[in-house]
Design an enzyme around this catalytic site. Sequence first.
Site, short mmCIF file in Angstrom:
data_model
loop_
_atom_site.label_atom_id
_atom_site.label_comp_id
_atom_site.label_asym_id
_atom_site.label_seq_id
_atom_site.Cartn_x
_atom_site.Cartn_y
_atom_site.Cartn_z
N ARG A 1 -5.36 -12.22 4.98
CA ARG A 1 -6.51 -11.44 4.58
C ARG A 1 -7.20 -11.31 6.49
O ARG A 1 -8.60 -11.06 5.30
CB ARG A 1 -6.73 -10.86 3.11
CG ARG A 1 -6.11 -11.15 2.24
CD ARG A 1 -5.49 -9.72 2.12
NE ARG A 1 -4.74 -9.37 0.47
CZ ARG A 1 -5.16 -9.27 -0.28
NH1 ARG A 1 -6.25 -8.75 -0.19
NH2 ARG A 1 -4.57 -8.93 -1.48
N TYR B 1 4.22 -7.06 -10.18
CA TYR B 1 3.68 -6.75 -10.17
C TYR B 1 4.39 -4.91 -11.16
O TYR B 1 3.75 -4.21 -11.63
CB TYR B 1 3.18 -6.32 -8.81
CG TYR B 1 1.80 -6.64 -8.46
CD1 TYR B 1 0.40 -6.06 -8.96
CD2 TYR B 1 2.24 -7.73 -7.03
CE1 TYR B 1 0.02 -6.79 -7.84
CE2 TYR B 1 1.10 -8.50 -6.41
CZ TYR B 1 -0.27 -8.19 -7.16
OH TYR B 1 -0.99 -9.02 -7.07
N ASP C 1 0.43 -4.13 3.33
CA ASP C 1 1.20 -4.62 1.72
C ASP C 1 2.23 -5.08 1.11
O ASP C 1 2.83 -4.53 2.26
CB ASP C 1 -0.43 -3.96 0.78
CG ASP C 1 -0.53 -4.13 -0.55
OD1 ASP C 1 -1.53 -4.98 -0.30
OD2 ASP C 1 0.35 -4.55 -1.34
N ARG D 1 -12.06 -4.96 4.09
CA ARG D 1 -13.68 -5.00 3.71
C ARG D 1 -14.05 -6.24 5.18
O ARG D 1 -16.28 -5.49 5.48
CB ARG D 1 -14.10 -5.43 2.75
CG ARG D 1 -13.35 -3.96 1.82
CD ARG D 1 -14.11 -3.01 0.69
NE ARG D 1 -14.80 -4.56 0.36
CZ ARG D 1 -14.55 -4.02 -0.86
NH1 ARG D 1 -13.38 -4.06 -1.64
NH2 ARG D 1 -15.09 -5.45 -1.97
N ARG E 1 -11.29 2.60 8.73
CA ARG E 1 -10.48 2.67 7.47
C ARG E 1 -11.00 4.15 6.80
O ARG E 1 -10.79 5.50 5.71
CB ARG E 1 -10.86 1.35 5.99
CG ARG E 1 -9.44 0.74 6.14
CD ARG E 1 -8.20 1.57 5.38
NE ARG E 1 -8.39 2.10 3.37
CZ ARG E 1 -8.59 1.37 2.64
NH1 ARG E 1 -8.58 0.23 2.48
NH2 ARG E 1 -8.32 2.17 1.78
#
Length: 382
Positions: free
Chosen positions: A63, A187, A112, A67, A76
């Site tokens: 990652r 998920y 992702d 952010r 973004r």
Amino acid sequence: MSGAPASGARDNDRVMDHAKSAPRDTSALPAGHPLVTGRTTDAPLIQALRARQTATRPVWFMRQAGRSLPEYRRARGTIPMLDACLNPELAAELTLQPVRRHHTDAAILFSDIMVPIALAGVGVTIEAGIGPVVDSPVRTAHDVVRLPHLDPEALAPVVAAVRLAVRELGSTPLIGFAGAPYTLASYLVEGGPSRDQLRTRAMMHADPAAWHALAAWTAAVSAAFLRAQILAGASAVQLFDSWVGGLSRADYRRFVQEHSAAVFGGVADLGVPRVHFGLGTAELLVDMAEAGADAMGVDHRLGLDEANERLCGRYPLQGNIDPALLFAGERALAAHAREVMAAGAQAPAHVVNLGHGVPPDTDPGVLTWLVDLVHAEPPAGG
Ligand code: 1CP
């Protein structure tokens, strides 16, 4: 966690058998691939994943795009996550940002684990601050049968993003990735992030046939996703089984291992190094290695020296700086990073990484500083 000790004689034999058969032949890759032209062949990351010692330790961060970087937030804007992943120019730019800023030894594709599932036509969104949310959870044999087929053509935006990023990266390798069958299935079954994956684990036992069909579907999707990234120019791949640490060894072997093995098997002919990673997998390490990988990622809960022992010294290791130490000040972080490197020096080779992803509120300056510290450290045994 159930379990026989991970270092028994039978484990020993299995680990050795697998490691010996790890493929290296890259002749099935396209002519322009960076491992064929030689552009990334000598990169420290590739050398280490092939169990060779390097002059400096390779380092990258799970990652690493995201952010924590102001340039990421600017690029973004308010573009939804999946739209960003499917916009090749933007995905390539976000892939390159952390390499430019921190001089990491690898880029990882901005994407992702749910992207190929969305591209297969399953209704899924990635909600800011939450993660993947599935419109209609998959819980019965009937739901599984109705899952759509992934047309490899649908992966075109991913292929385009990889090509753009690889062109800019020069001798820095791009890591492709996918979610492992258990983590992806969790998920789909839970409908979103879940702490214990209770429904998923219940389904395995209540309807093993439906479970195996679901896991086989996710394995096919992930193998196609990895294959597309490799053929487009990725020089290594990582399979993320982030949530598998919640399983016993017995359940892993009975319900999961063959499906993760199918993903690795689906790209074995291409000969790029394959990393296998999950959280809280100390007791599963040997079984995960046996599913097929050239190197094992380890989270911060298990020392790399202990991990190396459990794996009989047969696998390059990746990890495992505790992400919490990014917030502990330079002195504590330096001491911890050096401990991790000393433990990693026991393994055939060591790729420095965190034990999990970069937390979004990390000061990016700390990551740049950490890369410099790792690169300045004398080589293992040197
Ligand atoms: O820089 C990089 O590492 C590349 C980008 C990347 C990767 C490798 C992203 C972007 N996601 C992933 C993999 C991923 N996605 C994993 C495996 C790695 C891990 O364990 O962290 C998992 C479990 C997911 C699922 C997911 N997607 C979550 C976790 C949710 C949960 O169950 O706790 C979240 C929060 C996302 C969204 C996401 N993925 C990536 C980003 C930058 C984001 C944030 C979305 C946003 O900014 O709106």
